[in-house]
Design a protein around this motif. Structure first.
Motif, PDB file in Angstrom:
ATOM      1  N   SER A   1      22.295 -24.178  40.561  1.00  0.00           N
ATOM      2  CA  SER A   1      21.260 -24.207  41.591  1.00  0.00           C
ATOM      3  C   SER A   1      20.923 -22.793  42.061  1.00  0.00           C
ATOM      4  N   ILE A   2      21.928 -21.973  42.275  1.00  0.00           N
ATOM      5  CA  ILE A   2      21.703 -20.586  42.698  1.00  0.00           C
ATOM      6  C   ILE A   2      20.939 -19.815  41.622  1.00  0.00           C
ATOM      7  N   ILE A   3      21.350 -19.974  40.380  1.00  0.00           N
ATOM      8  CA  ILE A   3      20.676 -19.286  39.271  1.00  0.00           C
ATOM      9  C   ILE A   3      19.227 -19.757  39.159  1.00  0.00           C
ATOM     10  N   GLY A   4      18.997 -21.049  39.299  1.00  0.00           N
ATOM     11  CA  GLY A   4      17.641 -21.586  39.247  1.00  0.00           C
ATOM     12  C   GLY A   4      16.760 -20.990  40.330  1.00  0.00           C
ATOM     13  N   SER A   5      17.291 -20.861  41.526  1.00  0.00           N
ATOM     14  CA  SER A   5      16.535 -20.252  42.623  1.00  0.00           C
ATOM     15  C   SER A   5      16.227 -18.791  42.328  1.00  0.00           C
TER      16      SER A   5
ATOM     17  N   VAL B  55      15.918 -17.379  39.346  1.00  0.00           N
ATOM     18  CA  VAL B  55      14.905 -17.332  38.291  1.00  0.00           C
ATOM     19  C   VAL B  55      13.525 -17.634  38.879  1.00  0.00           C
ATOM     20  N   GLN B  56      13.453 -18.622  39.755  1.00  0.00           N
ATOM     21  CA  GLN B  56      12.181 -18.960  40.384  1.00  0.00           C
ATOM     22  C   GLN B  56      11.669 -17.782  41.213  1.00  0.00           C
ATOM     23  N   HIS B  57      12.550 -17.142  41.968  1.00  0.00           N
ATOM     24  CA  HIS B  57      12.162 -15.994  42.795  1.00  0.00           C
ATOM     25  C   HIS B  57      11.655 -14.840  41.923  1.00  0.00           C
ATOM     26  N   ILE B  58      12.383 -14.557  40.849  1.00  0.00           N
ATOM     27  CA  ILE B  58      11.966 -13.479  39.942  1.00  0.00           C
ATOM     28  C   ILE B  58      10.608 -13.815  39.320  1.00  0.00           C
ATOM     29  N   SER B  59      10.429 -15.052  38.900  1.00  0.00           N
ATOM     30  CA  SER B  59       9.171 -15.477  38.293  1.00  0.00           C
ATOM     31  C   SER B  59       8.011 -15.299  39.268  1.00  0.00           C
ATOM     32  N   GLU B  60       8.221 -15.681  40.519  1.00  0.00           N
ATOM     33  CA  GLU B  60       7.170 -15.519  41.530  1.00  0.00           C
ATOM     34  C   GLU B  60       6.811 -14.047  41.717  1.00  0.00           C
ATOM     35  N   ARG B  61       7.816 -13.188  41.760  1.00  0.00           N
ATOM     36  CA  ARG B  61       7.569 -11.752  41.935  1.00  0.00           C
ATOM     37  C   ARG B  61       6.811 -11.173  40.738  1.00  0.00           C
ATOM     38  N   VAL B  62       7.190 -11.585  39.539  1.00  0.00           N
ATOM     39  CA  VAL B  62       6.500 -11.103  38.343  1.00  0.00           C
ATOM     40  C   VAL B  62       5.052 -11.570  38.351  1.00  0.00           C
ATOM     41  N   GLU B  63       4.826 -12.832  38.697  1.00  0.00           N
ATOM     42  CA  GLU B  63       3.457 -13.358  38.770  1.00  0.00           C
ATOM     43  C   GLU B  63       2.631 -12.588  39.800  1.00  0.00           C
ATOM     44  N   GLU B  64       3.221 -12.277  40.941  1.00  0.00           N
ATOM     45  CA  GLU B  64       2.525 -11.486  41.964  1.00  0.00           C
ATOM     46  C   GLU B  64       2.190 -10.091  41.439  1.00  0.00           C
ATOM     47  N   PHE B  65       3.148  -9.485  40.754  1.00  0.00           N
ATOM     48  CA  PHE B  65       2.929  -8.153  40.206  1.00  0.00           C
ATOM     49  C   PHE B  65       1.789  -8.175  39.181  1.00  0.00           C
TER      50      PHE B  65
END
Length: 59
Positions: free
Chosen positions: A36-40, A42-52
């Protein structure tokens, strides 16, 4: 082997097996929490990359 010896061996084997099962359940709970922690993360990193990416396209 008499009945008392058989009963003692049975009880010892059952206690050991139940302890092993309890250990496995606790380890599973730890693994589920870690997933669950790893999934969160990955989701956070994905959101940041999409924003970038969106910011770079806007420039």
């Amino acid at each position: 082997m008499n009945l008392q010896d058989f009963e003692a061996q049975y009880r010892e084997a059952m206690a050991e097996t139940l302890n092993d099962l309890q250990t496995a359940v606790l380890l599973l709970a730890q693994v589920q929490h870690k997933i669950s922690i790893i999934g969160s993360s990955v989701q956070h990193i994905s959101e940041r990359v999409e924003e970038f990416i969106a910011d770079q396209k806007a420039e």
